[in-house]
Design a protein around this motif. Structure first.
Motif, PDB file in Angstrom:
ATOM      1  N   ASP A 162       0.850  -1.190   0.000  1.00 43.05           N
ATOM      2  CA  ASP A 162       0.000   0.000   0.000  1.00 43.05           C
ATOM      3  C   ASP A 162       0.886   1.241   0.000  1.00 43.05           C
ATOM      4  O   ASP A 162       0.896   2.021   0.958  1.00 43.05           O
ATOM      5  CB  ASP A 162      -0.921  -0.017   1.222  1.00 43.05           C
ATOM      6  N   PHE A 163       1.622   1.414  -1.081  1.00 44.24           N
ATOM      7  CA  PHE A 163       2.614   2.483  -1.141  1.00 44.24           C
ATOM      8  C   PHE A 163       1.993   3.865  -1.005  1.00 44.24           C
ATOM      9  O   PHE A 163       2.505   4.720  -0.281  1.00 44.24           O
ATOM     10  CB  PHE A 163       3.396   2.393  -2.453  1.00 44.24           C
ATOM     11  N   GLU A 164       0.898   4.120  -1.707  1.00 38.36           N
ATOM     12  CA  GLU A 164       0.324   5.463  -1.721  1.00 38.36           C
ATOM     13  C   GLU A 164      -0.090   5.910  -0.322  1.00 38.36           C
ATOM     14  O   GLU A 164       0.223   7.025   0.103  1.00 38.36           O
ATOM     15  CB  GLU A 164      -0.890   5.518  -2.663  1.00 38.36           C
ATOM     16  N   GLN A 165      -0.779   5.058   0.403  1.00 39.06           N
ATOM     17  CA  GLN A 165      -1.228   5.425   1.741  1.00 39.06           C
ATOM     18  C   GLN A 165      -0.041   5.579   2.693  1.00 39.06           C
ATOM     19  O   GLN A 165      -0.005   6.494   3.524  1.00 39.06           O
ATOM     20  CB  GLN A 165      -2.203   4.383   2.299  1.00 39.06           C
ATOM     21  N   VAL A 170       3.800   9.366   5.664  1.00 38.61           N
ATOM     22  CA  VAL A 170       5.114   9.981   5.858  1.00 38.61           C
ATOM     23  C   VAL A 170       5.048  11.471   5.541  1.00 38.61           C
ATOM     24  O   VAL A 170       5.594  12.304   6.288  1.00 38.61           O
ATOM     25  CB  VAL A 170       6.179   9.289   4.993  1.00 38.61           C
ATOM     26  N   LEU A 171       4.393  11.838   4.446  1.00 38.13           N
ATOM     27  CA  LEU A 171       4.270  13.244   4.072  1.00 38.13           C
ATOM     28  C   LEU A 171       3.579  14.048   5.171  1.00 38.13           C
ATOM     29  O   LEU A 171       4.013  15.148   5.535  1.00 38.13           O
ATOM     30  CB  LEU A 171       3.486  13.376   2.765  1.00 38.13           C
ATOM     31  N   THR A 172       2.506  13.508   5.701  1.00 36.21           N
ATOM     32  CA  THR A 172       1.780  14.185   6.776  1.00 36.21           C
ATOM     33  C   THR A 172       2.659  14.329   8.012  1.00 36.21           C
ATOM     34  O   THR A 172       2.698  15.381   8.653  1.00 36.21           O
ATOM     35  CB  THR A 172       0.507  13.410   7.139  1.00 36.21           C
ATOM     36  N   PHE A 173       3.406  13.284   8.319  1.00 36.91           N
ATOM     37  CA  PHE A 173       4.250  13.271   9.503  1.00 36.91           C
ATOM     38  C   PHE A 173       5.347  14.327   9.432  1.00 36.91           C
ATOM     39  O   PHE A 173       5.661  14.991  10.424  1.00 36.91           O
ATOM     40  CB  PHE A 173       4.870  11.881   9.678  1.00 36.91           C
ATOM     41  N   ILE A 174       5.946  14.506   8.264  1.00 35.03           N
ATOM     42  CA  ILE A 174       7.046  15.469   8.135  1.00 35.03           C
ATOM     43  C   ILE A 174       6.543  16.881   7.821  1.00 35.03           C
ATOM     44  O   ILE A 174       7.342  17.804   7.654  1.00 35.03           O
ATOM     45  CB  ILE A 174       8.059  15.038   7.055  1.00 35.03           C
ATOM     46  N   GLY A 175       5.222  17.037   7.737  1.00 41.63           N
ATOM     47  CA  GLY A 175       4.661  18.369   7.523  1.00 41.63           C
ATOM     48  C   GLY A 175       4.763  18.861   6.106  1.00 41.63           C
ATOM     49  O   GLY A 175       4.749  20.068   5.853  1.00 41.63           O
ATOM     50  N   THR A 177       3.315  19.832   2.771  1.00 39.65           N
ATOM     51  CA  THR A 177       2.001  20.229   2.262  1.00 39.65           C
ATOM     52  C   THR A 177       1.930  20.198   0.740  1.00 39.65           C
ATOM     53  O   THR A 177       0.844  20.171   0.175  1.00 39.65           O
ATOM     54  CB  THR A 177       1.644  21.645   2.751  1.00 39.65           C
ATOM     55  N   LYS A 178       3.083  20.206   0.089  1.00 40.72           N
ATOM     56  CA  LYS A 178       3.105  20.177  -1.370  1.00 40.72           C
ATOM     57  C   LYS A 178       2.702  18.805  -1.873  1.00 40.72           C
ATOM     58  O   LYS A 178       3.236  17.796  -1.447  1.00 40.72           O
ATOM     59  CB  LYS A 178       4.506  20.522  -1.876  1.00 40.72           C
ATOM     60  N   LYS A 179       1.746  18.766  -2.771  1.00 36.64           N
ATOM     61  CA  LYS A 179       1.257  17.495  -3.291  1.00 36.64           C
ATOM     62  C   LYS A 179       2.311  16.855  -4.179  1.00 36.64           C
ATOM     63  O   LYS A 179       2.896  17.521  -5.046  1.00 36.64           O
ATOM     64  CB  LYS A 179      -0.040  17.699  -4.090  1.00 36.64           C
ATOM     65  N   ARG A 180       2.566  15.586  -3.975  1.00 42.31           N
ATOM     66  CA  ARG A 180       3.550  14.864  -4.781  1.00 42.31           C
ATOM     67  C   ARG A 180       2.893  13.604  -5.333  1.00 42.31           C
ATOM     68  O   ARG A 180       2.383  12.779  -4.588  1.00 42.31           O
ATOM     69  CB  ARG A 180       4.776  14.507  -3.957  1.00 42.31           C
ATOM     70  N   ASN A 181       2.910  13.482  -6.642  1.00 42.94           N
ATOM     71  CA  ASN A 181       2.357  12.306  -7.303  1.00 42.94           C
ATOM     72  C   ASN A 181       3.503  11.386  -7.703  1.00 42.94           C
ATOM     73  O   ASN A 181       4.186  11.614  -8.699  1.00 42.94           O
ATOM     74  CB  ASN A 181       1.539  12.721  -8.536  1.00 42.94           C
ATOM     75  N   ALA A 186       7.869   3.562  -9.673  1.00 41.75           N
ATOM     76  CA  ALA A 186       9.108   4.325  -9.798  1.00 41.75           C
ATOM     77  C   ALA A 186       9.996   4.176  -8.574  1.00 41.75           C
ATOM     78  O   ALA A 186      11.184   4.490  -8.627  1.00 41.75           O
ATOM     79  CB  ALA A 186       8.777   5.802 -10.021  1.00 41.75           C
ATOM     80  N   VAL A 187       9.425   3.700  -7.486  1.00 43.20           N
ATOM     81  CA  VAL A 187      10.150   3.625  -6.218  1.00 43.20           C
ATOM     82  C   VAL A 187      10.345   2.190  -5.741  1.00 43.20           C
ATOM     83  O   VAL A 187      11.417   1.825  -5.256  1.00 43.20           O
ATOM     84  CB  VAL A 187       9.405   4.429  -5.123  1.00 43.20           C
ATOM     85  N   ILE A 188       9.304   1.384  -5.881  1.00 47.58           N
ATOM     86  CA  ILE A 188       9.279   0.047  -5.285  1.00 47.58           C
ATOM     87  C   ILE A 188       9.452  -1.045  -6.335  1.00 47.58           C
ATOM     88  O   ILE A 188       8.815  -1.010  -7.384  1.00 47.58           O
ATOM     89  CB  ILE A 188       7.954  -0.187  -4.534  1.00 47.58           C
ATOM     90  N   ASP A 189      10.307  -1.995  -6.032  1.00 46.93           N
ATOM     91  CA  ASP A 189      10.456  -3.197  -6.857  1.00 46.93           C
ATOM     92  C   ASP A 189      10.229  -4.397  -5.945  1.00 46.93           C
ATOM     93  O   ASP A 189      11.100  -4.792  -5.181  1.00 46.93           O
ATOM     94  CB  ASP A 189      11.844  -3.261  -7.487  1.00 46.93           C
ATOM     95  N   LYS A 190       9.037  -4.958  -6.001  1.00 45.08           N
ATOM     96  CA  LYS A 190       8.676  -6.057  -5.104  1.00 45.08           C
ATOM     97  C   LYS A 190       9.550  -7.288  -5.312  1.00 45.08           C
ATOM     98  O   LYS A 190       9.680  -8.118  -4.414  1.00 45.08           O
ATOM     99  CB  LYS A 190       7.206  -6.426  -5.292  1.00 45.08           C
ATOM    100  N   ASN A 191      10.149  -7.403  -6.483  1.00 44.59           N
ATOM    101  CA  ASN A 191      10.996  -8.569  -6.761  1.00 44.59           C
ATOM    102  C   ASN A 191      12.281  -8.573  -5.938  1.00 44.59           C
ATOM    103  O   ASN A 191      12.962  -9.605  -5.840  1.00 44.59           O
ATOM    104  CB  ASN A 191      11.344  -8.621  -8.250  1.00 44.59           C
ATOM    105  N   LEU A 192      12.627  -7.418  -5.339  1.00 43.01           N
ATOM    106  CA  LEU A 192      13.842  -7.344  -4.532  1.00 43.01           C
ATOM    107  C   LEU A 192      13.628  -7.831  -3.107  1.00 43.01           C
ATOM    108  O   LEU A 192      14.574  -7.935  -2.337  1.00 43.01           O
ATOM    109  CB  LEU A 192      14.377  -5.905  -4.522  1.00 43.01           C
ATOM    110  N   LYS A 193      12.379  -8.115  -2.757  1.00 40.34           N
ATOM    111  CA  LYS A 193      12.104  -8.709  -1.452  1.00 40.34           C
ATOM    112  C   LYS A 193      12.094 -10.228  -1.628  1.00 40.34           C
ATOM    113  O   LYS A 193      11.221 -10.785  -2.258  1.00 40.34           O
ATOM    114  CB  LYS A 193      10.754  -8.242  -0.902  1.00 40.34           C
ATOM    115  N   HIS A 194      13.076 -10.884  -1.021  1.00 41.11           N
ATOM    116  CA  HIS A 194      13.285 -12.305  -1.279  1.00 41.11           C
ATOM    117  C   HIS A 194      12.660 -13.229  -0.237  1.00 41.11           C
ATOM    118  O   HIS A 194      12.605 -14.442  -0.448  1.00 41.11           O
ATOM    119  CB  HIS A 194      14.787 -12.591  -1.367  1.00 41.11           C
ATOM    120  N   PHE A 195      12.208 -12.686   0.888  1.00 40.28           N
ATOM    121  CA  PHE A 195      11.648 -13.518   1.949  1.00 40.28           C
ATOM    122  C   PHE A 195      10.286 -12.972   2.345  1.00 40.28           C
ATOM    123  O   PHE A 195      10.130 -11.768   2.548  1.00 40.28           O
ATOM    124  CB  PHE A 195      12.585 -13.565   3.162  1.00 40.28           C
ATOM    125  N   GLN A 196       9.312 -13.863   2.461  1.00 43.50           N
ATOM    126  CA  GLN A 196       7.938 -13.463   2.726  1.00 43.50           C
ATOM    127  C   GLN A 196       7.402 -14.182   3.966  1.00 43.50           C
ATOM    128  O   GLN A 196       7.409 -15.409   4.032  1.00 43.50           O
ATOM    129  CB  GLN A 196       7.035 -13.809   1.524  1.00 43.50           C
TER     130      GLN A 196
END
Length: 218
Positions: A162-165, A170-175, A177-181, A186-196
């Motif tokens: 749930d990357f977006e949420q 994190v954005l809210t926590f650090i204050g 206010t600028k919207k970032r889409n 572009a950030v997460i590659d689930k294939n790099l997580k090898h253990f589940q």
């Protein structure tokens, strides 16, 4: 970093263990590792206690940490520093920031202890028992040392599922206010997580490990 917090320029390069990079400052990492080694320990030791460092030497270390902060991050109005060793050395850096009149907020990321232990075994040939003990050492001290500052606990798995949420938290926590889409792709590659593993898969691990993990999840 992708949410607008600058981590500086002199970052550790990517490696086969972390293809997307570590986002860890080289000067900070070298300082922390040297400190541990000079005290007779290492990042993989469960017996280090920051409180055993003599007060006079602690003052010297804090002064040197301040120099690193000013040199590496002084040009930024807001910056981030990441190093797993902060779990053991946070009081030193917190005091350095206090003396520099820098407001500190902590994003405390946690991951399933068995996944961490398996990753350490694959990368460092560490036994699963030692990996679980190290996970406990880092997480309990991270929680203890960060109680006096604003902090946000983030489940590593939430970044993947749930990357977006999670990013918005994190954005809210650090204050911010600028919207970032930002696209998760572009950030997460689930294939790099090898253990589940799931919380239910803690069956069989020492009860104190399960208790610590459940406290973070809650």
């Amino acid at each position: 970093h992708n949410l607008g917090v600058n981590f500086g320029e002199s970052l550790l390069p990517a490696s086969n263990d972390n293809l997307k990079g570590y986002f860890e400052n080289q000067a900070v990492q070298a300082f922390n590792e040297t400190l541990l080694v000079e005290q007779g320990y290492g990042w993989d030791d469960v017996h280090f206690d920051f409180e055993t460092i003599e007060a006079d030497h602690r003052k010297v270390l804090i002064a040197n940490a301040k120099k690193i902060i000013v040199r590496e991050f002084g040009v930024f109005q807001r910056f981030g520093i990441k190093d797993p060793r902060f779990c053991l050395l946070f009081p030193l850096w917190q005091e350095a920031c206090r003396q520099l009149d820098i407001e500190v907020r902590v994003v405390l990321a946690y991951r399933h202890p068995i996944e961490v232990a398996q990753s350490l075994k694959a990368r460092n040939d560490m036994s699963l028992q030692s990996g679980l003990a190290l996970w406990c050492e880092y997480m309990t001290k991270a929680e203890l040392y960060s109680r006096e500052v604003e902090r946000l606990c983030i489940d590593y798995n939430d970044l993947l599922t749930d990357f977006e949420q999670t990013a918005q938290r994190v954005l809210t926590f650090i204050g911010e206010t600028k919207k970032r889409n930002i696209s998760a792709k572009a950030v997460i590659d689930k294939n790099l997580k090898h253990f589940q593993h799931t919380q239910e898969s803690l069956v069989g691990v020492p009860s104190f490990v399960e208790k610590i993990f459940v406290e973070f999840v809650q």
